[in-house]
Enzyme design. Structure first.
Site: not given
Ligand code: NAD
Length: 255
Positions: A24, A101, A118
């Site tokens: 992130a 991710q 993800h």
């Protein structure tokens, strides 16, 4: 002692099977909050409580998940200097692509080849039939007042094509990420706290298989000890600087 960025640039410039690995933190400069920062959307909606099983069982949980989507994804986000730098390294033939991710799709938008661990927030799918919709279409229904939108074909429960807590990463995705990691000669980790599986395992597996590991993150991670170099700095400016140094070493790519 050589500047650590010069050293990393020299490793990148000679990489043949480099791989990016992002979390992130690479997207915060695009205005998307990361998971563990204080305040903000994640403190109001803890995704660890919005498990897949609870999503299936409870209309209240689904309403909260859609509310979170409205807060997080109602405006468009654009790739930043970090996403662009990784795409540039791939264009130069030094990276194979990026394992991420993230669910925001910004690496693809910047032009990288991507393994999405993800899943993606860009698609919404029915959990009962094969129907799916682009994110924008379902956003319009939410903005019009629907709180728990259902499948327009079969009436079933619909959900973002992301991997929620309680859901498994598809085996083929994990296999591809593992294969990229263990065949890499350099793993460039950017903006991940490296605290959750399988993220924390990939740098370790890459290192064991012989890759150099570089970690660029605002703060230390529990996996720093396996890295050949750690840079605690902002992702975008650091990656932009690195690409400049790499290009100074390699010259422009062959036409
Ligand atoms: P995380 O929030 O656990 O860690 C992010 C790390 O990046 C932190 O260590 C932080 O210090 C660092 N960081 C933040 N901004 C940075 C910057 N500009 N430069 C350098 N470092 C920076 O994130 P994670 O490890 O990816 O785990 C969160 C999970 O939540 C992800 O796996 C993902 O599924 C989901 N998520 C996705 C997004 C997205 O798609 N953009 C955003 C939030 C959460």
């Amino acid at each position: 002692m050589p500047d650590v960025l010069d050293e990393i640039a020299s490793w990148l410039a000679t990489a043949r099977r480099g791989v990016g690995f992002t979390g992130a933190g690479i997207s915060t400069e695009s205005g998307i909050p990361d998971f563990r920062s204080p305040g903000g959307v994640w403190t109001r909606h803890d995704p660890r409580k919005l498990t897949f099983q609870r999503y299936l069982a409870s209309e209240a949980v689904r309403r909260q998940a859609w509310q979170m989507r409205m807060e997080l994804w109602s405006r468009e986000h654009a790739p930043n200097a970090g996403h662009e730098a990784l795409a540039r390294l791939e264009q130069l033939g030094l990276l194979r692509g990026v394992i991420t991710q993230n669910i925001d799709g910004l690496h693809q938008q910047a032009g990288s080849s991507v393994v999405e661990l993800h899943g993606t927030m860009r698609t919404i799918a029915c959990l009962s039939c094969a129907a799916s919709w682009p994110h924008r279409e379902v956003m319009k229904r939410l903005e019009a007042g629907e709180q728990d939108p259902k499948c327009t074909s079969c009436g079933g429960i619909i959900k973002a094509a992301t991997i929620s807590f309680g859901q498994s990463i598809p085996a083929h995705v994990l296999e591809q990420a593992h294969e990229w990691s263990v065949s890499a000669d350099l793993l460039l980790v950017v903006g991940s706290s490296l605290v959750v599986y399988p993220a924390c395992d990939m740098p370790v597996a890459a290192k064991r298989a012989g890759a150099r590991v570089v970690i660029i993150n605002r703060e230390p991670t529990p996996v720093d000890h396996v890295a050949d170099a750690v840079v605690n700095a902002e992702a975008g400016p650091t990656l932009g600087d690195l690409v400049g140094r790499v290009e100074a070493l390699t010259g422009p790519p062959a036409a």
